[in-house]
Write a protein that holds these residues in place. Sequence first.
Motif, PDB file in Angstrom:
ATOM      1  N   VAL A  47      12.617  32.057   9.801  1.00  0.00           N
ATOM      2  CA  VAL A  47      12.344  30.869   8.995  1.00  0.00           C
ATOM      3  C   VAL A  47      12.254  31.236   7.513  1.00  0.00           C
ATOM      4  O   VAL A  47      12.936  30.649   6.678  1.00  0.00           O
ATOM      5  CB  VAL A  47      11.035  30.184   9.432  1.00  0.00           C
ATOM      6  CG1 VAL A  47      10.693  29.030   8.493  1.00  0.00           C
ATOM      7  CG2 VAL A  47      11.137  29.700  10.871  1.00  0.00           C
ATOM      8  N   ALA A  48      11.395  32.222   7.191  1.00  0.00           N
ATOM      9  CA  ALA A  48      11.190  32.571   5.783  1.00  0.00           C
ATOM     10  C   ALA A  48      10.582  33.962   5.693  1.00  0.00           C
ATOM     11  O   ALA A  48       9.941  34.434   6.636  1.00  0.00           O
ATOM     12  CB  ALA A  48      10.278  31.562   5.107  1.00  0.00           C
ATOM     13  N   ALA A  49      10.780  34.613   4.545  1.00  0.00           N
ATOM     14  CA  ALA A  49      10.198  35.922   4.281  1.00  0.00           C
ATOM     15  C   ALA A  49       9.823  36.019   2.819  1.00  0.00           C
ATOM     16  O   ALA A  49      10.423  35.351   1.964  1.00  0.00           O
ATOM     17  CB  ALA A  49      11.167  37.040   4.665  1.00  0.00           C
ATOM     18  N   ILE A  50       8.841  36.879   2.547  1.00  0.00           N
ATOM     19  CA  ILE A  50       8.361  37.052   1.179  1.00  0.00           C
ATOM     20  C   ILE A  50       8.038  38.514   0.931  1.00  0.00           C
ATOM     21  O   ILE A  50       7.476  39.198   1.786  1.00  0.00           O
ATOM     22  CB  ILE A  50       7.132  36.145   0.922  1.00  0.00           C
ATOM     23  CG1 ILE A  50       6.712  36.167  -0.544  1.00  0.00           C
ATOM     24  CG2 ILE A  50       5.960  36.531   1.835  1.00  0.00           C
ATOM     25  CD1 ILE A  50       5.717  35.069  -0.907  1.00  0.00           C
ATOM     26  N   ASN A  58      13.042  34.383   0.849  1.00  0.00           N
ATOM     27  CA  ASN A  58      14.282  33.961   1.494  1.00  0.00           C
ATOM     28  C   ASN A  58      13.961  32.957   2.589  1.00  0.00           C
ATOM     29  O   ASN A  58      12.906  33.035   3.220  1.00  0.00           O
ATOM     30  CB  ASN A  58      15.015  35.159   2.092  1.00  0.00           C
ATOM     31  CG  ASN A  58      15.609  36.067   1.039  1.00  0.00           C
ATOM     32  OD1 ASN A  58      14.952  36.987   0.568  1.00  0.00           O
ATOM     33  ND2 ASN A  58      16.834  35.790   0.632  1.00  0.00           N
ATOM     34  N   TYR A  59      14.897  32.040   2.815  1.00  0.00           N
ATOM     35  CA  TYR A  59      14.692  30.989   3.802  1.00  0.00           C
ATOM     36  C   TYR A  59      15.929  30.829   4.685  1.00  0.00           C
ATOM     37  O   TYR A  59      17.060  31.079   4.248  1.00  0.00           O
ATOM     38  CB  TYR A  59      14.442  29.654   3.094  1.00  0.00           C
ATOM     39  CG  TYR A  59      13.212  29.630   2.226  1.00  0.00           C
ATOM     40  CD1 TYR A  59      13.297  29.890   0.862  1.00  0.00           C
ATOM     41  CD2 TYR A  59      11.961  29.362   2.775  1.00  0.00           C
ATOM     42  CE1 TYR A  59      12.162  29.876   0.060  1.00  0.00           C
ATOM     43  CE2 TYR A  59      10.821  29.337   1.983  1.00  0.00           C
ATOM     44  CZ  TYR A  59      10.934  29.597   0.628  1.00  0.00           C
ATOM     45  OH  TYR A  59       9.803  29.581  -0.161  1.00  0.00           O
ATOM     46  N   ALA A  60      15.679  30.372   5.880  1.00  0.00           N
ATOM     47  CA  ALA A  60      16.783  29.942   6.723  1.00  0.00           C
ATOM     48  C   ALA A  60      17.380  28.687   6.099  1.00  0.00           C
ATOM     49  O   ALA A  60      16.674  27.880   5.481  1.00  0.00           O
ATOM     50  CB  ALA A  60      16.279  29.654   8.137  1.00  0.00           C
ATOM     51  N   TYR A 108      15.549  41.202   6.220  1.00  0.00           N
ATOM     52  CA  TYR A 108      14.293  40.463   6.340  1.00  0.00           C
ATOM     53  C   TYR A 108      14.372  39.396   7.431  1.00  0.00           C
ATOM     54  O   TYR A 108      13.362  38.918   7.910  1.00  0.00           O
ATOM     55  CB  TYR A 108      13.958  39.773   4.999  1.00  0.00           C
ATOM     56  CG  TYR A 108      15.095  38.924   4.503  1.00  0.00           C
ATOM     57  CD1 TYR A 108      16.016  39.431   3.604  1.00  0.00           C
ATOM     58  CD2 TYR A 108      15.285  37.637   4.980  1.00  0.00           C
ATOM     59  CE1 TYR A 108      17.093  38.681   3.174  1.00  0.00           C
ATOM     60  CE2 TYR A 108      16.357  36.873   4.562  1.00  0.00           C
ATOM     61  CZ  TYR A 108      17.256  37.404   3.651  1.00  0.00           C
ATOM     62  OH  TYR A 108      18.319  36.658   3.236  1.00  0.00           O
ATOM     63  N   TYR A 109      15.591  39.015   7.815  1.00  0.00           N
ATOM     64  CA  TYR A 109      15.794  37.940   8.785  1.00  0.00           C
ATOM     65  C   TYR A 109      15.784  38.449  10.233  1.00  0.00           C
ATOM     66  O   TYR A 109      15.809  37.663  11.173  1.00  0.00           O
ATOM     67  CB  TYR A 109      17.158  37.278   8.534  1.00  0.00           C
ATOM     68  CG  TYR A 109      18.275  38.288   8.517  1.00  0.00           C
ATOM     69  CD1 TYR A 109      18.687  38.868   7.320  1.00  0.00           C
ATOM     70  CD2 TYR A 109      18.891  38.703   9.695  1.00  0.00           C
ATOM     71  CE1 TYR A 109      19.690  39.817   7.302  1.00  0.00           C
ATOM     72  CE2 TYR A 109      19.887  39.656   9.682  1.00  0.00           C
ATOM     73  CZ  TYR A 109      20.278  40.208   8.474  1.00  0.00           C
ATOM     74  OH  TYR A 109      21.255  41.162   8.450  1.00  0.00           O
TER      75      TYR A 109
END
Length: 127
Positions: A47-50, A58-60, A108-109
Amino acid sequence: VQLQASGGGLVQAGGSLRLSCAASLRTFSNYVMGWFRQAPGKERLFVAAISWGGGSVNYADSVKGRFTISRDNAKKTVYLQMNSLKPEDTAVYYCAADYSPQGYSDRYYAREVYDYWGQGTQVTVSS
């Protein structure tokens, strides 16, 4: 190590929720933090990472413009603000931590790069 996710619930389409994930990580600021979600019968998806300091996020594609990830290193907590929720956002949401003192991973995903996982919190969006 414990990641405690909270904030899930039942909301109508178009509504908002804010998820929180409190971490018992000794050096929280050395961890990239991520959110994933898993719908019934489906695989767990990014979904998201930071990054450590929040400078890289980053986002889906499915949540871009609607969800915002943030973190408070002093509180060892990561957040996911979810706006304009849709029924297809219904899932169990998991927070995850990737020990990454060398920098923000370009993967990250990927589920496999994360070292620790929370127990999940249910988000249900009704139409």
